[in-house]
Enzyme design. Structure first.
Site, mmCIF file in Angstrom:
data_model
loop_
_atom_site.group_PDB
_atom_site.id
_atom_site.type_symbol
_atom_site.label_atom_id
_atom_site.label_comp_id
_atom_site.label_asym_id
_atom_site.label_seq_id
_atom_site.Cartn_x
_atom_site.Cartn_y
_atom_site.Cartn_z
ATOM 1 N N HIS A 484 7.126 24.318 62.921
ATOM 2 C CA HIS A 484 6.926 22.859 62.852
ATOM 3 C C HIS A 484 5.888 22.416 63.881
ATOM 4 O O HIS A 484 4.924 21.701 63.555
ATOM 5 C CB HIS A 484 8.261 22.149 63.101
ATOM 6 C CG HIS A 484 8.157 20.657 63.135
ATOM 7 N ND1 HIS A 484 8.448 19.862 62.047
ATOM 8 C CD2 HIS A 484 7.773 19.799 64.121
ATOM 9 C CE1 HIS A 484 8.253 18.594 62.355
ATOM 10 N NE2 HIS A 484 7.844 18.528 63.616
ATOM 11 N N GLU A 485 6.076 22.831 65.120
ATOM 12 C CA GLU A 485 5.148 22.412 66.177
ATOM 13 C C GLU A 485 3.767 23.025 65.955
ATOM 14 O O GLU A 485 2.752 22.415 66.296
ATOM 15 C CB GLU A 485 5.699 22.801 67.551
ATOM 16 C CG GLU A 485 7.006 22.117 67.926
ATOM 17 C CD GLU A 485 6.917 20.593 67.880
ATOM 18 O OE1 GLU A 485 5.807 20.040 68.047
ATOM 19 O OE2 GLU A 485 7.963 19.948 67.672
ATOM 20 N N HIS A 488 1.793 20.799 63.779
ATOM 21 C CA HIS A 488 1.147 19.719 64.542
ATOM 22 C C HIS A 488 -0.123 20.230 65.215
ATOM 23 O O HIS A 488 -1.163 19.553 65.217
ATOM 24 C CB HIS A 488 2.101 19.196 65.622
ATOM 25 C CG HIS A 488 3.162 18.278 65.123
ATOM 26 N ND1 HIS A 488 2.884 17.187 64.323
ATOM 27 C CD2 HIS A 488 4.500 18.265 65.317
ATOM 28 C CE1 HIS A 488 4.015 16.547 64.055
ATOM 29 N NE2 HIS A 488 5.003 17.183 64.636
ATOM 30 N N GLU A 513 3.819 13.464 60.627
ATOM 31 C CA GLU A 513 4.849 14.485 60.478
ATOM 32 C C GLU A 513 4.677 15.324 59.210
ATOM 33 O O GLU A 513 5.365 16.327 59.036
ATOM 34 C CB GLU A 513 6.236 13.828 60.465
ATOM 35 C CG GLU A 513 6.671 13.270 61.803
ATOM 36 C CD GLU A 513 6.764 14.341 62.888
ATOM 37 O OE1 GLU A 513 7.239 15.452 62.587
ATOM 38 O OE2 GLU A 513 6.344 14.070 64.028
#
Length: 578
Positions: A484-485, A488, A513
């Site tokens: 997930h990170e 980003h 997101e």
């Protein structure tokens, strides 16, 4: 390919011992940050440069150059804010943390001045109205800048504008205080004896001891004095989640749950002040609630729309969620042999985890054996090369650039386009560090000229544990979080915008997101996992059967998880506690 994590860490430490051979620079590559007090000069120079640009804009005729100059102001100020935020959340040196904190507040105060500067506001109004902006991105940037000014209250009478400025500063200070309390005053629960905690997760907690209670005969003989070993469970989000998921002792889970949802107690007063200040701010701005004010820039655009959506969603899943709740409660009653036992708040994660493991034979320790952190990073690199034709390569840092020996620096490199951006990895937990996993911007990308582009710089911060010099092994939840990170990070590194105002994650929150949530799916796909999830001992790739079991386990109790998220968001929109 990237080196294995253990080798990387050794190389980083070795690099520290030969610092004299490296070029000198400052923190994150900013020469001005060679010492902690350099943050003062960093702020001074940013204020001076932004003031020069304000004066320059005041002399410009209505032109596209206005947007370029205002984006440079934003770039100048954001470089200080972003660096200060990363520093105060991760730097082990208290002096750097304190100077970063002061710098952050000073530059934020200057930002408030800029956001209420009528010269800048009138210039952007003129540029918009006279139709001199020739590209869609320029027009969009002008629109965003105007809206940002109006969100700061620039259209209000002078007395109200001054009041709004003070409320903004108060809100910023309270938000910082709230986060600081979480970092420096985490709650904890001391558990004796240590055997009440499963051995395979004891390394996540701090070892403690106390004098064991002795009988009368033992007290007369000091030789018989012994110490009892225990464990201290900090109630940061990651540790709290681990304890609630894996500890069989219900009393331990109860204590941890209560402490985790009530500490630090100082934040109760902070929240009360924050709610009052935000409510007063929103109403001064002409909104009926802070939720209405905060949600306007996002896709939903209205708190009423969000509330309607959440209530409808809650109604749809309610029946299924009730069925799942009864199933979990019945399971607890069977396991505990208590026909009337209630399902307590600290029970849900534990018994859901037990049911999932039982139904699909998922042993967390077996799963973790396929996910050494070094292999996960290697897998991400393989994935990025497959998707984008680019690779991450470790590059040396200048003396003073890093903030800890564990930190490494990577370049994202494309064979045709060259370097696309830079990323610092700070992956291991340590005292005083930001407690979760997060993506921090340091510098946004932007077009400098037809031939030159300002490359983005970001930091990926996690808190994985590593004992006795061995690389961390991740549970699958941690793998998903890492992906997930990383989503980003790629959003920031791969975006190419004319203005840093739109660089990477600097978009509407609900859009920001999207890439990270999409990237999570790779952590569940066997076709991806088999490329890197390898048992370090045997060299065998993760079995497809195990990945299928993980996915089947993930899909159990979907209504319960969705209802939990709906509840949290309804609370946020209704009461604005954050």
């Amino acid at each position: 390919m990237m080196l294995r994590a253990a080798a990387i860490r050794r190389a980083a430490v070795a690099a520290y011992s030969t610092a004299a051979a490296r070029p000198e620079t400052g923190l994150y590559g900013f020469d001005v940050l060679r010492t902690a007090k350099g943050f003062r000069r960093f702020v001074d120079e940013a204020i001076q440069r932004s003031d020069e640009l304000v004066a320059h804009i005041a002399q410009l005729p209505s032109s596209a150059e206005i947007v370029n100059a205002m984006d440079e102001i934003s770039n100048t100020v954001c470089s200080v804010i972003d660096s200060a935020e990363l520093c105060r959340n991760t730097h082990p040196d208290r002096e750097f943390v304190e100077e970063g904190d002061k710098a952050s507040m000073r530059i934020y105060e200057h930002l408030q001045y800029l956001n209420t500067n009528s010269t800048l506001y009138n210039a952007i109004l003129k540029a918009e109205s006279e139709g001199v902006l020739l590209t869609d991105e320029a027009r969009k940037a002008a629109n965003h800048l105007r809206v940002d000014f109006e969100k700061g209250g620039i259209h209000l009478p002078k007395d109200k504008l001054e009041h709004v400025n003070q409320l903004n500063l108060t809100i910023a200070q309270l938000g910082r205080k709230f986060n600081e309390n979480i970092m420096i005053k985490p709650g904890f629960v001391d558990i004796y004896p240590a055997s009440r905690i499963p051995r395979n997760i004891q390394h996540n907690f701090k070892s403690i001891s106390r004098s064991r209670h002795m009988g009368v005969e033992e007290q007369s003989n000091p030789v018989n004095t012994t110490r009892q070993k225990g464990l201290r469970i900090l109630t940061d989000s990651g540790t709290l989640s681990s304890a609630l998921r894996w500890v069989a002792d219900e009393e331990v889970r109860r204590q941890v749950f209560i402490a985790g949802n009530s500490e630090p107690r100082e934040n109760i007063g902070v929240l009360d002040e924050l709610i009052d200040s935000r409510d007063e701010f929103a109403k001064t701005m002409g909104c009926k609630s802070y939720a209405e004010f905060a949600i306007r820039p996002n896709m939903a655009a209205s708190a009423d729309v969000v509330m309607s959506f959440l209530n409808e969603l809650s109604h749809i899943v309610r029946h299924k969620a009730d069925e799942e709740f009864n199933t979990i409660q019945d399971f607890k009653r069977r396991i505990c042999n208590q026909k009337s036992a209630d399902l307590e708040p600290w029970d849900e994660d534990y018994f859901i985890g037990m049911m999932k493991s039982s139904a699909h034979s998922v042993d967390p320790s077996v799963v973790a054996s396929y996910f050494p952190l070094s292999q996960c990073i290697k897998g991400l690199n393989v994935l990025v090369e497959s998707l984008f034709g680019a690779t991450f390569n470790q590059i040396p840092m200048g003396d003073g650039e890093s903030w800890h020996p564990d930190v490494i620096k990577l370049s994202l490199h494309h064979p045709d386009q060259g370097d696309l951006g830079f990323m610092y990895l700070d992956l291991y937990s340590r005292k005083g560090k930001y407690p979760g996993c997060a993506h921090f911007a340091i510098r946004g990308g932007r077009r400098l000229s037809d031939l030159e582009y300002q490359l983005p710089i970001i930091a990926l911060v996690c808190n994985f544990s590593s004992s006795r010099g061995l690389t961390a092994r991740l549970n699958h939840w941690d793998v998903e979080t890492l992906f997930h990170e990383f989503g980003h990070a790629l959003h920031s590194l791969l975006s190419r915008t004319e203005y840093q105002h739109f660089s990477g994650t600097r978009v509407a929150l609900d859009v920001a997101e999207t890439p990270s949530n999409l990237f999570e799916f790779y952590a569940w796909d066997y076709r991806v996992l088999r490329t890197f999830a390898v048992d370090e001992t045997t060299g065998d790739p993760i079995p497809e059967k195990l990945v299928k079991a993980l996915n089947a386990s993930r899909n159990m109790f979907p209504a319960t998880e969705l209802q939990r998220q709906v509840f949290l968001y309804l609370y946020l929109v209704s009461y604005d506690p954050y």
